[in-house]
Scaffold this active site. Structure first.
Site, PDB file in Angstrom:
ATOM      1  N   ASN A   9       0.934  -1.286   0.033  1.00 40.79           N
ATOM      2  CA  ASN A   9      -0.021   0.045  -0.120  1.00 40.79           C
ATOM      3  C   ASN A   9       0.886   1.102   0.056  1.00 40.79           C
ATOM      4  O   ASN A   9       1.418   1.484   1.052  1.00 40.79           O
ATOM      5  CB  ASN A   9      -0.964   0.190   1.311  1.00 40.79           C
ATOM      6  CG  ASN A   9      -1.506   1.362   1.357  1.00 40.79           C
ATOM      7  OD1 ASN A   9      -1.729   2.066   0.387  1.00 40.79           O
ATOM      8  ND2 ASN A   9      -2.252   1.353   2.615  1.00 40.79           N
ATOM      9  N   TRP A  10       1.012   2.083  -1.026  1.00 44.42           N
ATOM     10  CA  TRP A  10       1.824   3.008  -1.460  1.00 44.42           C
ATOM     11  C   TRP A  10       1.435   4.135  -0.751  1.00 44.42           C
ATOM     12  O   TRP A  10       2.036   5.439  -0.497  1.00 44.42           O
ATOM     13  CB  TRP A  10       2.137   3.361  -2.665  1.00 44.42           C
ATOM     14  CG  TRP A  10       3.278   2.131  -3.471  1.00 44.42           C
ATOM     15  CD1 TRP A  10       3.606   1.138  -2.915  1.00 44.42           C
ATOM     16  CD2 TRP A  10       3.401   2.233  -4.898  1.00 44.42           C
ATOM     17  NE1 TRP A  10       4.479   0.746  -3.710  1.00 44.42           N
ATOM     18  CE2 TRP A  10       4.595   1.144  -4.586  1.00 44.42           C
ATOM     19  CE3 TRP A  10       3.364   2.944  -5.809  1.00 44.42           C
ATOM     20  CZ2 TRP A  10       5.104   0.972  -6.112  1.00 44.42           C
ATOM     21  CZ3 TRP A  10       3.925   2.857  -7.081  1.00 44.42           C
ATOM     22  CH2 TRP A  10       4.908   1.717  -7.302  1.00 44.42           C
ATOM     23  N   LYS A  11       0.178   4.155  -0.019  1.00 45.40           N
ATOM     24  CA  LYS A  11      -0.461   5.586   0.411  1.00 45.40           C
ATOM     25  C   LYS A  11      -0.323   6.673  -0.554  1.00 45.40           C
ATOM     26  O   LYS A  11      -0.362   6.460  -1.903  1.00 45.40           O
ATOM     27  CB  LYS A  11       0.240   5.614   1.920  1.00 45.40           C
ATOM     28  CG  LYS A  11      -0.145   4.532   2.684  1.00 45.40           C
ATOM     29  CD  LYS A  11       0.390   4.676   3.973  1.00 45.40           C
ATOM     30  CE  LYS A  11       0.250   2.993   4.573  1.00 45.40           C
ATOM     31  NZ  LYS A  11       0.165   3.178   6.310  1.00 45.40           N
ATOM     32  N   HIS A  95      -9.259   1.333   4.994  1.00 43.56           N
ATOM     33  CA  HIS A  95      -8.001   1.616   5.818  1.00 43.56           C
ATOM     34  C   HIS A  95      -8.046   2.407   6.779  1.00 43.56           C
ATOM     35  O   HIS A  95      -9.035   3.364   7.053  1.00 43.56           O
ATOM     36  CB  HIS A  95      -7.059   2.097   4.746  1.00 43.56           C
ATOM     37  CG  HIS A  95      -5.837   2.002   5.297  1.00 43.56           C
ATOM     38  ND1 HIS A  95      -5.095   2.875   6.123  1.00 43.56           N
ATOM     39  CD2 HIS A  95      -4.590   1.062   5.090  1.00 43.56           C
ATOM     40  CE1 HIS A  95      -3.750   2.460   6.514  1.00 43.56           C
ATOM     41  NE2 HIS A  95      -3.398   1.312   5.919  1.00 43.56           N
ATOM     42  N   GLU A  97      -6.249   4.627   8.005  1.00 41.43           N
ATOM     43  CA  GLU A  97      -6.198   6.109   7.820  1.00 41.43           C
ATOM     44  C   GLU A  97      -7.510   6.831   7.186  1.00 41.43           C
ATOM     45  O   GLU A  97      -7.623   7.846   7.540  1.00 41.43           O
ATOM     46  CB  GLU A  97      -4.845   6.306   6.781  1.00 41.43           C
ATOM     47  CG  GLU A  97      -3.653   5.997   7.689  1.00 41.43           C
ATOM     48  CD  GLU A  97      -2.306   5.514   6.666  1.00 41.43           C
ATOM     49  OE1 GLU A  97      -2.522   5.565   5.380  1.00 41.43           O
ATOM     50  OE2 GLU A  97      -1.550   4.838   7.447  1.00 41.43           O
ATOM     51  N   GLU A 167      -5.082  -4.971  10.759  1.00 43.16           N
ATOM     52  CA  GLU A 167      -3.919  -3.956  10.679  1.00 43.16           C
ATOM     53  C   GLU A 167      -4.122  -3.010  12.124  1.00 43.16           C
ATOM     54  O   GLU A 167      -4.985  -2.135  12.021  1.00 43.16           O
ATOM     55  CB  GLU A 167      -4.042  -2.777   9.725  1.00 43.16           C
ATOM     56  CG  GLU A 167      -3.722  -3.356   8.250  1.00 43.16           C
ATOM     57  CD  GLU A 167      -3.207  -2.456   7.239  1.00 43.16           C
ATOM     58  OE1 GLU A 167      -2.016  -2.826   6.997  1.00 43.16           O
ATOM     59  OE2 GLU A 167      -3.736  -1.316   7.109  1.00 43.16           O
ATOM     60  N   GLY A 173       3.214   2.138  10.910  1.00 47.80           N
ATOM     61  CA  GLY A 173       4.108   3.439  10.607  1.00 47.80           C
ATOM     62  C   GLY A 173       4.838   3.747  11.857  1.00 47.80           C
ATOM     63  O   GLY A 173       5.566   4.805  12.011  1.00 47.80           O
ATOM     64  N   SER A 213       3.879  -2.187   9.988  1.00 51.89           N
ATOM     65  CA  SER A 213       5.421  -2.272  10.056  1.00 51.89           C
ATOM     66  C   SER A 213       5.944  -3.548   9.855  1.00 51.89           C
ATOM     67  O   SER A 213       6.989  -4.076  10.291  1.00 51.89           O
ATOM     68  CB  SER A 213       5.869  -1.937  11.667  1.00 51.89           C
ATOM     69  OG  SER A 213       5.482  -0.724  11.898  1.00 51.89           O
ATOM     70  N   GLY A 234       3.057  -1.049   4.353  1.00 54.26           N
ATOM     71  CA  GLY A 234       3.094   0.323   3.800  1.00 54.26           C
ATOM     72  C   GLY A 234       4.417   0.711   3.506  1.00 54.26           C
ATOM     73  O   GLY A 234       5.090   0.402   2.457  1.00 54.26           O
ATOM     74  N   GLY A 235       5.487   1.346   4.362  1.00 51.96           N
ATOM     75  CA  GLY A 235       6.452   1.912   4.369  1.00 51.96           C
ATOM     76  C   GLY A 235       7.383   1.041   3.316  1.00 51.96           C
ATOM     77  O   GLY A 235       8.310   1.639   2.321  1.00 51.96           O
TER      78      GLY A 235
HETATM   79  P1  13P Z   1       3.541   0.328   7.583  1.00 43.24           P
HETATM   80  O1  13P Z   1       4.077  -0.878   7.023  1.00 43.24           O
HETATM   81  O2  13P Z   1       4.229   1.693   7.006  1.00 43.24           O
HETATM   82  O3  13P Z   1       3.386   0.477   9.118  1.00 43.24           O
HETATM   83  O4  13P Z   1       1.945   0.516   7.015  1.00 43.24           O
HETATM   84  C1  13P Z   1       1.104  -0.385   7.036  1.00 43.24           C
HETATM   85  C2  13P Z   1      -0.324  -0.226   6.499  1.00 43.24           C
HETATM   86  O5  13P Z   1      -0.867   0.548   6.796  1.00 43.24           O
HETATM   87  C3  13P Z   1      -0.679  -0.831   5.128  1.00 43.24           C
HETATM   88  O6  13P Z   1      -1.850  -0.837   4.870  1.00 43.24           O
END
Ligand code: 13P
Length: 249
Positions: A9-11, A95, A97, A167, A173, A213, A234-235
């Site tokens: 997930n590149w956000k 999600h 967020e 999640e 993050g 993470s 994510g990251g």
């Molecule tokens: P991180 O891997 O950056 O913690 O993000 C997880 C996430 O929200 C994937 O959707």
């Protein structure tokens, strides 16, 4: 046997040019990886570039959100049909967020999940508790509320087409991953909800991804848990080499 899924997930990261550069580096690193499904979710503006770069490979593209109407006067929104036409096979729904910053509710997650299925997309429906909820022993109640609110309205046939991502918000993050055991416990609980709502077979067939993470150095431990069917990253999915290391756990 549930086939693993590793999704990135590149956000709100990467332009079209950065997306093309990512795929140039990433494709050779996962060319011979056949043990899992691979999904990349770029921002809306880079979906076309990603779909083009991934054409003819086994990498699938996902949207990060959708609106539940097919078209209309809804400024700023994108429909499932538009995502599918742009080359998406999946879409992330609910999600944390979106729940935290953009007013997503269990009800809107339900509508979006239905709309994704109608557009023939595979929804990756996200659930997960906040830190205060975990510390207040509310994790199971929160997961049940999110599951019931979003998913009990689905027919068994619809439910068989979705993926769930667990999640925990406190792990997103923050560098603070849930231990494999904590994640597996939540996955087992979610699978039990699915079995109770639908059938035991449907519970067993449901693929549940862990997110929060996930990094090259903790993916192996997570995937060693029978309950964990993949990861939503994510990251660490932004860098071709680290995402490939995760894919090739
Ligand atoms: P991180 O891997 O950056 O913690 O993000 C997880 C996430 O929200 C994937 O959707």
């Amino acid at each position: 046997m549930r086939r693993p899924v590793i999704a990135g997930n590149w956000k709100m990261y990467k332009t079209r040019a950065e997306t093309l550069a990512f795929f140039r580096d990433f494709l050779p690193l996962v060319e011979s990886s056949r043990h899992c499904d691979i999904v990349v979710a770029p921002p809306f503006t880079a979906i076309g570039a990603a779909a083009e770069a991934a054409r003819g490979t086994k990498i699938a593209i996902a949207g990060q959100d959708l609106y539940w109407q097919t078209e209309g006067a809804f400024t700023g929104e994108v429909s499932g049909k538009m995502l599918a036409e742009s080359g998406c096979a999946y879409v992330i729904v609910g999600h944390s967020e979106r729940r935290q910053y953009f007013g997503e509710t269990d009800e809107s997650v339900q509508r979006k999940t239905k709309a994704a299925l109608e557009a023939k997309l595979t929804p990756i429906v996200c659930v997960g508790e906040l830190l205060a909820e975990r510390e207040g022993n509310q994790t199971e109640a929160v997961l049940k509320r999110q599951f019931d609110g979003a998913l009990t309205a689905l027919t068994p046939a619809e439910f068989s087409r979705i993926l769930i991502a667990y999640e925990p918000v406190w792990a997103i993050g923050t560098g603070r991953t849930a231990t494999p055991e904590i994640a597996a416990e939540a996955h087992r609980f979610i699978r039990g909800l699915a079995a109770a709502q639908f059938t035991h077979e449907q519970g067993s067939a449901l693929r549940i991804l862990y997110g929060g993470s996930v990094k090259p150095d903790n993916i192996k431990g997570l995937m060693a848990q029978a309950e964990i069917d993949g990861a939503l990253v994510g990251g660490a999915s932004l860098d071709a080499k680290s995402f490939a290391e995760i894919v090739n756990y």
